[in-house]
Design a protein around this motif. Structure first.
Motif, PDB file in Angstrom:
ATOM      1  N   ASP A 533      -5.340  46.145  24.524  1.00 45.05           N
ATOM      2  CA  ASP A 533      -5.732  46.526  25.849  1.00 45.05           C
ATOM      3  C   ASP A 533      -6.219  45.716  26.583  1.00 45.05           C
ATOM      4  O   ASP A 533      -5.863  45.373  27.646  1.00 45.05           O
ATOM      5  N   LEU A 536      -4.185  42.350  27.356  1.00 48.90           N
ATOM      6  CA  LEU A 536      -2.988  42.578  28.251  1.00 48.90           C
ATOM      7  C   LEU A 536      -3.771  42.776  29.802  1.00 48.90           C
ATOM      8  O   LEU A 536      -3.191  42.238  30.640  1.00 48.90           O
ATOM      9  N   PRO A 543       2.855  45.274  29.409  1.00 47.63           N
ATOM     10  CA  PRO A 543       2.843  45.646  27.925  1.00 47.63           C
ATOM     11  C   PRO A 543       4.478  45.263  27.387  1.00 47.63           C
ATOM     12  O   PRO A 543       4.785  45.067  26.336  1.00 47.63           O
ATOM     13  N   ARG A 569       1.568  52.401  24.539  1.00 54.64           N
ATOM     14  CA  ARG A 569       1.535  51.532  25.634  1.00 54.64           C
ATOM     15  C   ARG A 569       2.620  50.581  26.126  1.00 54.64           C
ATOM     16  O   ARG A 569       2.428  50.017  27.175  1.00 54.64           O
ATOM     17  N   ILE A 571       4.307  48.568  24.332  1.00 57.68           N
ATOM     18  CA  ILE A 571       4.541  47.426  23.542  1.00 57.68           C
ATOM     19  C   ILE A 571       5.405  47.707  22.498  1.00 57.68           C
ATOM     20  O   ILE A 571       5.463  48.502  21.705  1.00 57.68           O
TER      21      ILE A 571
END
Length: 684
Positions: A533, A536, A543, A569, A571
């Motif tokens: 987190d 990013l 993401p 998220r 990803i």
């Protein structure tokens, strides 16, 4: 390591007050509190630069009671400083005692001589000095008969004055008397020397032992002939006990009471210094397997209890005059053997240690088992040195752990030379990261349907100053073993996301994703979702443009919660080298996986006429699509392979057919050319 309280300048006065409180609880101090605070605050400022002077200053201020030193040692946080304070205290106390003894000796001798010359005219004065002295005093004739002692000497040994006057000097001998002591005594009564001074032990009448600082002086008659000897003794038992405790603390591990690294090194050096031409030496260097897991899951208290039990078992295995067991640090121990009968003695010792340590451990309510890895080295002393011996043992232990643990491995020069090279790389890695010797290259991932550049995989390289560019297979396993992988992996992720964010800003239509490999250690790190987190957020990367590539074992062994947290998220998660492990597509339905990367050996099979390989690939692709996963084929090297993979429904290809790994500017150029082609097509 915790910083001692006195080193914080603002805490000097606070520390001095604590020191004063500790002193006044233990002993009467001939100063008022304010004066003592000022005095101790001054000494506090001297602790770092001149701890010996601190000890001496206490004695000079008439704070010479052993309780003062003991109280001072208790509040000091630094054993090395405490030892140096104790040394200064002991030296100053010894000097003060010597001065007092010399004054008393001079007074006694002067009084005795005056009494002889003046027909005992000052007998009362001599008697007062003799009887009231704080130190023990005894007078004996030249044949060793004790003729007179003062009350202090009699009390020290538990006798009456009358009883001691019936004894002879040899009756007060002790087994610990220095071998040369009686020779010095013979020289004294022969008139060859005027005094003797040494540390001597006496038996008390209750069976105890008292240690003294003893000075024996010769009294001559008016013609200079030896007439009497006068001994003056000062009790130093408490000082020696304190000194012994400090020495033990400096040379022994406080938890297990085994010799520590410093004592092992000293013992090993002594073996080499006194070795004969045919002397040999052996070392078993061992490390507990899985200790960190036990320590982390059951707690440090249980871990400490386990280490103590291990120490007891090692002592049982090393009983004997030529063996010593020690704790080096953490869960590392060493067994030192002087003049072993040969390599067989060392291997036999290693086998007995492995057997002993493998027995169950009952630690409170917990019952557990443990194994160890041992590096065994046996060598002629003339052919090595202490440093080389321990280095060989350390490297051999490293081999034992890498070969599966729960075993011993004996030293092999050729193998250990190779291992030393790996060890050197492992040791250099943390500094290499700080020096930015690592760099990234990016291998394109291409859509098999239209040839579009859809993503890149970030691959780390090490620009080693001696060995040149090293590929990941040379150092990633070492980074995993040593724990450096966490720092290195974080750096790779930061660099990759930062670069991908640049491409996303400059070429927004390309939607270029970046894939980053994650090792088992990284995936098992509890802070991984939070770390991703932060990276990013710092880089500004969407993401959805980040793909984390995990091995099959990392996915199967890991709690799915962190993986789901990453997937939530946005990803994407990919399984690298799919088909080489033990995962199955049915299980993958329950995991937040988005991409399968087909292992290279399946792609190789497409180059032949093997129907089986093609059916395997087709089955994997069909089932992956059925559960919503895309498939990337790795190691695509020929156009026929790419065509067949496209026909079988594979989504993406990666390999030398499309491009080798490239630096970031080269990927940027590919994106620029692709954009220019797209713009040209739109214009026409």
């Amino acid at each position: 390591m915790r910083t001692p309280a006195w080193r914080a300048r603002a805490d000097t006065a606070v520390f001095a007050r604590r020191w004063r409180q500790e002193l006044t609880r233990s002993v009467f101090v001939p100063m008022d509190s304010a004066s003592l605070d000022v005095f101790l605050e001054m000494l506090t400022t001297m602790l770092d630069d001149a701890p010996e002077a601190v000890g001496a200053a206490l004695v000079e201020a008439h704070l010479a009671d052993p309780s003062v030193l003991a109280a001072t040692i208790r509040i000091l946080d630094d054993k090395a400083v405490a030892a140096r304070v104790s040394t200064g205290f002991a030296q100053a106390l010894r000097a003060a005692t010597m001065a007092e003894q010399e004054r008393l000796n001079a007074a006694v001798l002067a009084a005795h001589a005056t009494a002889e010359r003046a027909l005992r005219s000052s007998e009362s004065r001599m008697r007062a000095v003799f009887q009231n002295a704080a130190v023990g005093i005894g007078i004996s004739t030249m044949d060793g008969q004790i003729v007179r002692v003062n009350q202090a000497f009699a009390d020290l040994l538990g006798y009456t004055v009358e009883h001691m006057s019936t004894l002879r000097v040899p009756d007060l001998g002790h087994p610990s008397d220095p071998p040369h002591m009686w020779q010095l005594y013979e020289e004294l009564i022969a008139g060859k020397r005027d005094f003797v001074r040494l540390e001597k032990a006496y038996y008390r009448t209750d069976g105890g032992v008292v240690w003294t600082d003893m000075t024996s002086s010769l009294i001559r008659d008016e013609d200079g002939a030896p007439e009497f000897t006068i001994a003056m003794v000062q009790d130093i038992t408490d000082r020696l006990r304190l000194q012994d405790r400090l020495e033990h603390q400096a040379t022994h591990d406080p938890l297990t009471s085994l010799p520590n690294r410093a004592m092992i090194a000293e013992r090993l050096q002594r073996i080499f210094d006194h070795a004969g031409p045919d002397a040999r030496v052996g070392v078993c260097f061992l490390d507990l397997d899985g200790f960190k897991r036990i320590n982390d899951t059951l707690g440090h208290q249980v871990g400490d209890e386990l280490l103590v039990t291990v120490a007891h078992r090692l002592l049982a295995c090393t009983s004997g005059p030529r063996r010593i067991a020690g704790r080096m640090s953490g869960d590392e121990f060493v067994l030192l053997v002087e003049n072993p009968a040969g390599p067989a003695e060392l291997t036999s010792l290693a086998e007995s240690v492995l057997k002993s340590l493998s027995r169950p451990y009952q630690l409170g309510q917990h019952r557990t088992r443990l194994s160890a890895s041992i590096g065994v080295v046996e060598s002629a002393v003339a052919e090595t040195s202490p440093a080389e011996l321990m280095k060989a043992a350390d490297l051999t232990l490293y081999v034992a752990k890498s070969e599966g643990r729960g075993r011993y491995v004996t030293y092999d020069a050729d193998r250990d030379a190779r291992q030393a090279a790996r060890y050197e790389l492992a040791a250099a890695m943390p500094d290499a990261l700080d020096r930015r010797e690592f760099s990234l290259v990016y291998q394109p991932l291409v859509s098999l349907a239209d040839g579009r550049l859809s993503g890149v995989e970030a691959l780390v390289r090490w620009q080693h100053p001696v060995h040149g560019e090293l590929s990941p297979d040379r150092f990633i396993p070492l980074a995993e073993e040593t724990g450096v992988i966490l720092a290195l992996g974080r750096w790779v992720l930061e660099e990759s996301c930062a670069q991908a964010a640049c491409w996303a800003r400059d070429f927004p239509d390309a939607q270029l994703s970046v894939s980053v490999n994650m090792t088992v250690s990284q995936v098992h790190e509890p802070t991984l979702p939070a770390d991703v987190d932060k990276i990013l957020a710092s880089s500004g990367l969407d993401p959805s443009l980040l793909v984390l590539e995990l091995t099959e074992s990392a996915v199967m062994d890991n709690d799915s919660a962190p993986l789901r947290a990453l997937a939530d998220r946005g990803i994407r998660l990919a399984i690298d080298d799919f088909g080489t492990g033990y995962s199955n597509l049915a299980y993958l339905r329950r995991l937040p996986v988005h991409i399968l990367k087909l292992a290279g050996q399946f792609v190789d099979g497409l180059s032949s006429a093997s129907v089986v390989d093609q059916q395997i690939v087709e089955t994997i692709v069909r089932l992956a699509h059925a559960i919503g996963l895309s498939v990337t084929a790795e190691a695509v090297e020929t156009q026929p392979q790419a065509d067949r993979l496209r026909d079988l429904g594979c989504d993406t290809g990666q390999g030398w057919l499309f491009a080798r790994p490239q630096r970031a500017p080269e990927i940027t150029e590919l994106l620029r050319r692709s954009r220019d082609v797209a713009d040209h097509l739109l214009q026409h």
